[in-house]
Design a protein around this motif. Structure first.
Motif, PDB file in Angstrom:
ATOM      1  N   GLY A  62     -11.846  20.229   6.008  1.00  0.00           N
ATOM      2  CA  GLY A  62     -10.541  19.592   5.835  1.00  0.00           C
ATOM      3  C   GLY A  62      -9.738  19.399   7.097  1.00  0.00           C
ATOM      4  N   LEU A  63     -10.257  19.819   8.238  1.00  0.00           N
ATOM      5  CA  LEU A  63      -9.476  19.775   9.464  1.00  0.00           C
ATOM      6  C   LEU A  63      -8.974  18.387   9.804  1.00  0.00           C
ATOM      7  CD1 LEU A  63      -8.396  21.234  11.993  1.00  0.00           C
ATOM      8  CD2 LEU A  63     -10.558  20.681  13.081  1.00  0.00           C
ATOM      9  N   LEU A  64      -9.812  17.368   9.675  1.00  0.00           N
ATOM     10  CA  LEU A  64      -9.431  16.018  10.060  1.00  0.00           C
ATOM     11  C   LEU A  64      -8.176  15.582   9.314  1.00  0.00           C
ATOM     12  CD1 LEU A  64     -10.120  13.465  11.673  1.00  0.00           C
ATOM     13  CD2 LEU A  64     -11.526  12.763   9.739  1.00  0.00           C
ATOM     14  N   ARG A  65      -8.144  15.780   8.044  1.00  0.00           N
ATOM     15  CA  ARG A  65      -6.978  15.382   7.246  1.00  0.00           C
ATOM     16  C   ARG A  65      -5.772  16.261   7.567  1.00  0.00           C
ATOM     17  NH1 ARG A  65      -3.525  12.159   5.402  1.00  0.00           N
ATOM     18  NH2 ARG A  65      -2.810  12.444   3.293  1.00  0.00           N
ATOM     19  N   CYS A  66      -5.993  17.538   7.698  1.00  0.00           N
ATOM     20  CA  CYS A  66      -4.881  18.455   7.925  1.00  0.00           C
ATOM     21  C   CYS A  66      -4.159  18.188   9.245  1.00  0.00           C
ATOM     22  CB  CYS A  66      -5.361  19.902   7.897  1.00  0.00           C
ATOM     23  SG  CYS A  66      -5.985  20.409   6.286  1.00  0.00           S
ATOM     24  N   ASP A  95     -16.929  11.728  -6.744  1.00  0.00           N
ATOM     25  CA  ASP A  95     -17.865  12.659  -7.354  1.00  0.00           C
ATOM     26  C   ASP A  95     -18.270  13.747  -6.354  1.00  0.00           C
ATOM     27  OD1 ASP A  95     -19.899  11.600  -5.679  1.00  0.00           O
ATOM     28  OD2 ASP A  95     -20.548  10.189  -7.230  1.00  0.00           O
ATOM     29  N   ALA A  96     -19.137  14.648  -6.783  1.00  0.00           N
ATOM     30  CA  ALA A  96     -19.535  15.792  -5.955  1.00  0.00           C
ATOM     31  C   ALA A  96     -20.236  15.348  -4.673  1.00  0.00           C
ATOM     32  CB  ALA A  96     -20.436  16.738  -6.755  1.00  0.00           C
ATOM     33  N   ASP A  97     -21.080  14.336  -4.753  1.00  0.00           N
ATOM     34  CA  ASP A  97     -21.765  13.857  -3.553  1.00  0.00           C
ATOM     35  C   ASP A  97     -20.783  13.248  -2.553  1.00  0.00           C
ATOM     36  OD1 ASP A  97     -24.309  14.645  -4.393  1.00  0.00           O
ATOM     37  OD2 ASP A  97     -24.702  12.713  -5.370  1.00  0.00           O
ATOM     38  N   GLN A  98     -19.845  12.475  -3.057  1.00  0.00           N
ATOM     39  CA  GLN A  98     -18.839  11.886  -2.170  1.00  0.00           C
ATOM     40  C   GLN A  98     -17.969  12.973  -1.539  1.00  0.00           C
ATOM     41  OE1 GLN A  98     -17.348   9.370  -5.308  1.00  0.00           O
ATOM     42  NE2 GLN A  98     -17.937   7.522  -4.175  1.00  0.00           N
ATOM     43  N   MET A  99     -17.639  13.993  -2.293  1.00  0.00           N
ATOM     44  CA  MET A  99     -16.846  15.084  -1.744  1.00  0.00           C
ATOM     45  C   MET A  99     -17.650  15.855  -0.708  1.00  0.00           C
ATOM     46  SD  MET A  99     -13.905  16.319  -1.775  1.00  0.00           S
ATOM     47  CE  MET A  99     -13.532  17.465  -0.474  1.00  0.00           C
ATOM     48  N   ALA A 112       0.848  -1.188   0.000  1.00  0.00           N
ATOM     49  CA  ALA A 112       0.000   0.000   0.000  1.00  0.00           C
ATOM     50  C   ALA A 112       0.885   1.240   0.000  1.00  0.00           C
ATOM     51  CB  ALA A 112      -0.906  -0.010   1.219  1.00  0.00           C
ATOM     52  N   GLY A 113       0.354   2.288  -0.540  1.00  0.00           N
ATOM     53  CA  GLY A 113       1.078   3.552  -0.554  1.00  0.00           C
ATOM     54  C   GLY A 113       1.119   4.164  -1.936  1.00  0.00           C
ATOM     55  N   GLY A 114       1.303   5.471  -1.976  1.00  0.00           N
ATOM     56  CA  GLY A 114       1.409   6.173  -3.238  1.00  0.00           C
ATOM     57  C   GLY A 114       0.101   6.438  -3.937  1.00  0.00           C
ATOM     58  N   HIS A 115      -1.001   6.300  -3.225  1.00  0.00           N
ATOM     59  CA  HIS A 115      -2.322   6.499  -3.818  1.00  0.00           C
ATOM     60  C   HIS A 115      -2.904   7.847  -3.420  1.00  0.00           C
ATOM     61  CE1 HIS A 115      -1.762   2.113  -3.600  1.00  0.00           C
ATOM     62  NE2 HIS A 115      -2.244   2.189  -4.823  1.00  0.00           N
ATOM     63  N   ALA A 116      -3.909   8.271  -4.169  1.00  0.00           N
ATOM     64  CA  ALA A 116      -4.572   9.544  -3.872  1.00  0.00           C
ATOM     65  C   ALA A 116      -6.076   9.410  -4.124  1.00  0.00           C
ATOM     66  CB  ALA A 116      -4.009  10.656  -4.752  1.00  0.00           C
ATOM     67  N   ILE A 117      -6.826  10.139  -3.303  1.00  0.00           N
ATOM     68  CA  ILE A 117      -8.266  10.291  -3.508  1.00  0.00           C
ATOM     69  C   ILE A 117      -8.457  11.725  -3.949  1.00  0.00           C
ATOM     70  CG2 ILE A 117     -10.549  10.176  -2.451  1.00  0.00           C
ATOM     71  CD1 ILE A 117      -9.317   8.283  -0.360  1.00  0.00           C
ATOM     72  N   PHE A 118      -9.217  11.934  -5.011  1.00  0.00           N
ATOM     73  CA  PHE A 118      -9.189  13.211  -5.712  1.00  0.00           C
ATOM     74  C   PHE A 118     -10.583  13.617  -6.177  1.00  0.00           C
ATOM     75  CE2 PHE A 118      -8.278  15.000 -10.113  1.00  0.00           C
ATOM     76  CZ  PHE A 118      -7.887  16.255  -9.667  1.00  0.00           C
ATOM     77  N   CYS A 135     -13.059  12.099   1.295  1.00  0.00           N
ATOM     78  CA  CYS A 135     -11.596  12.200   1.179  1.00  0.00           C
ATOM     79  C   CYS A 135     -10.966  12.394   2.549  1.00  0.00           C
ATOM     80  CB  CYS A 135     -11.206  13.360   0.273  1.00  0.00           C
ATOM     81  SG  CYS A 135     -11.710  13.132  -1.427  1.00  0.00           S
ATOM     82  N   ASN A 136     -11.758  12.672   3.557  1.00  0.00           N
ATOM     83  CA  ASN A 136     -11.261  12.897   4.915  1.00  0.00           C
ATOM     84  C   ASN A 136     -11.125  11.565   5.640  1.00  0.00           C
ATOM     85  OD1 ASN A 136     -10.755  15.583   5.090  1.00  0.00           O
ATOM     86  ND2 ASN A 136     -12.505  16.086   6.359  1.00  0.00           N
ATOM     87  N   LEU A 137      -9.939  11.032   5.598  1.00  0.00           N
ATOM     88  CA  LEU A 137      -9.617   9.779   6.247  1.00  0.00           C
ATOM     89  C   LEU A 137      -8.459  10.037   7.206  1.00  0.00           C
ATOM     90  CD1 LEU A 137      -9.518   7.627   3.000  1.00  0.00           C
ATOM     91  CD2 LEU A 137     -11.479   8.001   4.500  1.00  0.00           C
TER      92      LEU A 137
END
Length: 124
Positions: free
Chosen positions: A85-89, A33-37, A1-7, A42-44
């Motif tokens: 974005g706080l959780l990820r940041c 998509d917009a609903d997922q965003m 695992a590694g080197g992946h991105a959610i966008f 993306c906040n994991l």
């Protein structure tokens, strides 16, 4: 695992910026998509390079992460969407070193306390 991105592609204004991300992560990119965003999928939380904490309702994202070889630890994260974005940041390491073979006390392994009172152990 590694080197992946959610966008989320429409989060970038210019097509050349979207093309750059797609090129940089070719074959390792999950576009949401917009609903997922909107649901902040993306906040994991990245615990280790192989362990990710995610919400159980992020089914599409979690399925792709599992396919890439990540271990997914789920806990309800719906309320964190309000933080944007706080959780990820706050969990993003600027520099990550490999974990030592022997760990300092209380540094690893990780124990998660869930909202329902249960707990999980994240092995190395």
């Amino acid at each position: 695992a590694g080197g992946h991105a959610i966008f989320y592609a429409n989060g970038l204004k210019h097509e050349e910026d979207r093309a750059f991300i797609r090129c940089q992560f070719e074959g390792q990119l999950l576009e949401v998509d917009a609903d997922q965003m909107y649901d902040m999928q993306c906040n994991l939380i990245s615990i280790t390079p192989e362990d990710v904490v995610s919400c159980p309702t992020f089914e599409h994202v979690n399925a792709q992460l599992l396919d890439w070889g990540y271990r997914i630890h789920t806990t309800p994260l719906q309320e964190t969407a309000k933080m944007e974005g706080l959780l990820r940041c706050v969990t993003l390491p600027l520099f990550r070193q490999a974990y030592p073979v022997q760990h300092e006390p209380n540094s690893f392994p990780v124990h998660l306390k869930h909202l329902d009172g249960s707990s999980s152990h994240i092995p190395k």
